[in-house]
Write a protein that holds these residues in place. Sequence first.
Motif, mmCIF file in Angstrom:
data_model
loop_
_atom_site.group_PDB
_atom_site.id
_atom_site.type_symbol
_atom_site.label_atom_id
_atom_site.label_comp_id
_atom_site.label_asym_id
_atom_site.label_seq_id
_atom_site.Cartn_x
_atom_site.Cartn_y
_atom_site.Cartn_z
ATOM 1 N N UNK A 39 0.856 -1.179 0.000
ATOM 2 C CA UNK A 39 0.000 0.000 0.000
ATOM 3 C C UNK A 39 0.898 1.237 0.000
ATOM 4 N N UNK A 40 0.351 2.361 -0.405
ATOM 5 C CA UNK A 40 1.126 3.587 -0.527
ATOM 6 C C UNK A 40 1.527 4.116 0.852
ATOM 7 N N UNK A 41 2.799 4.432 1.065
ATOM 8 C CA UNK A 41 3.221 4.964 2.364
ATOM 9 C C UNK A 41 2.727 6.389 2.623
ATOM 10 N N UNK A 42 2.303 7.093 1.569
ATOM 11 C CA UNK A 42 1.816 8.467 1.739
ATOM 12 C C UNK A 42 0.333 8.523 2.099
ATOM 13 N N UNK A 43 -0.486 7.795 1.347
ATOM 14 C CA UNK A 43 -1.939 7.922 1.534
ATOM 15 C C UNK A 43 -2.608 6.627 1.982
ATOM 16 N N UNK A 44 -1.880 5.515 1.953
ATOM 17 C CA UNK A 44 -2.442 4.258 2.433
ATOM 18 C C UNK A 44 -3.329 3.537 1.440
ATOM 19 N N UNK A 45 -3.478 4.069 0.225
ATOM 20 C CA UNK A 45 -4.333 3.398 -0.751
ATOM 21 C C UNK A 45 -3.571 2.266 -1.441
ATOM 22 N N UNK A 46 -4.330 1.407 -2.100
ATOM 23 C CA UNK A 46 -3.737 0.269 -2.806
ATOM 24 C C UNK A 46 -3.042 0.741 -4.076
ATOM 25 N N UNK A 47 -2.165 -0.115 -4.586
ATOM 26 C CA UNK A 47 -1.500 0.163 -5.852
ATOM 27 C C UNK A 47 -2.275 -0.452 -7.004
ATOM 28 N N UNK A 48 -2.186 0.211 -8.133
ATOM 29 C CA UNK A 48 -2.761 -0.323 -9.352
ATOM 30 C C UNK A 48 -1.823 -1.371 -9.944
ATOM 31 N N UNK A 49 -2.336 -2.136 -10.916
ATOM 32 C CA UNK A 49 -1.486 -3.087 -11.628
ATOM 33 C C UNK A 49 -0.252 -2.360 -12.158
ATOM 34 N N UNK A 50 0.944 -2.884 -11.873
ATOM 35 C CA UNK A 50 2.169 -2.179 -12.297
ATOM 36 C C UNK A 50 2.240 -2.030 -13.810
#
Length: 284
Positions: free
Chosen positions: A19-30
């Motif tokens: 998850x993103x360390x800035x906002x906590x949201x999930x990542x999209x497919x790379x």
Amino acid sequence: MKKINKAAAWLQTNYLLFRCPYCGTAFNQPKGNSLVCQQQHCFDLSKKGTLYLLKHGYQTNYDNPDLWQARRQILQAGLFRPIFAKLVDLMPTKPVKILDAGCGEGSALAYFAATRKYDDTLVGFDLTKVALNLATQFDFSAFFCEADLANLPFQAGSFDVLCDIFTPSAYQEFERVLAPGGLLLKVIPNQLYLTELRHMFYSKDSQNYSYSNQKVKQLFFEHYPNAQAIPLTYKFQLNQASFQQLLKMTPLQWGVTKERLAEVQRLFLQEITVDVVVLAAKIE
């Protein structure tokens, strides 16, 4: 295959762990060599195949290439092999996702990959880029990233086993990223850990002459009253080269004067005591 391409392929399968360390949201497919979260924060793989997942940089006493080269050499010679073996003994006998907190130069995960007969998913993180670059030199399937204990860039319930070997703990974050029923394995020094070296460095009137793990152990059991505490003590044989590696890799030297360190470097130990406690807790 280049390290960056190998890491990119690994992320295609395992990006949902993060998850993103800035906002906590999930990542999209790379896409390519980048991870982009749902709020468009972007993180690019390094040439070594690692990800920088810190909100800001850190200065630590561990930013020393000589320390990590020495640690790699003496760990590959077997200094912590009985510790790694005990951790493997405690792990589930099935494929699991393993997170090594403060993984350093990767020797623990390398041991797990070589000895466990399962297709585990292996992830290590550390604050020190020098150590992680060494970790990527191992030839096994694992992923390494720069990350902060207090703000782990992983989704809740992502891992089945979390190993914390001589590293500070962030129990709330550890519990968050472990799946229900997950296993927390923490290794702490015991009273006689490297005692011969400690006594070479420090005089009897120094507070560093002896060591107690009572506070660390007590805090662990406050969090996990039903945990196991497994003592493990053994002697590791040294030669002149491994003695010098030991001197370079241990934080025990940081409180020693230059004069005393120079004196100890001219001496020699034939063996060193490794005395630890393995703390094991199941997360409900």
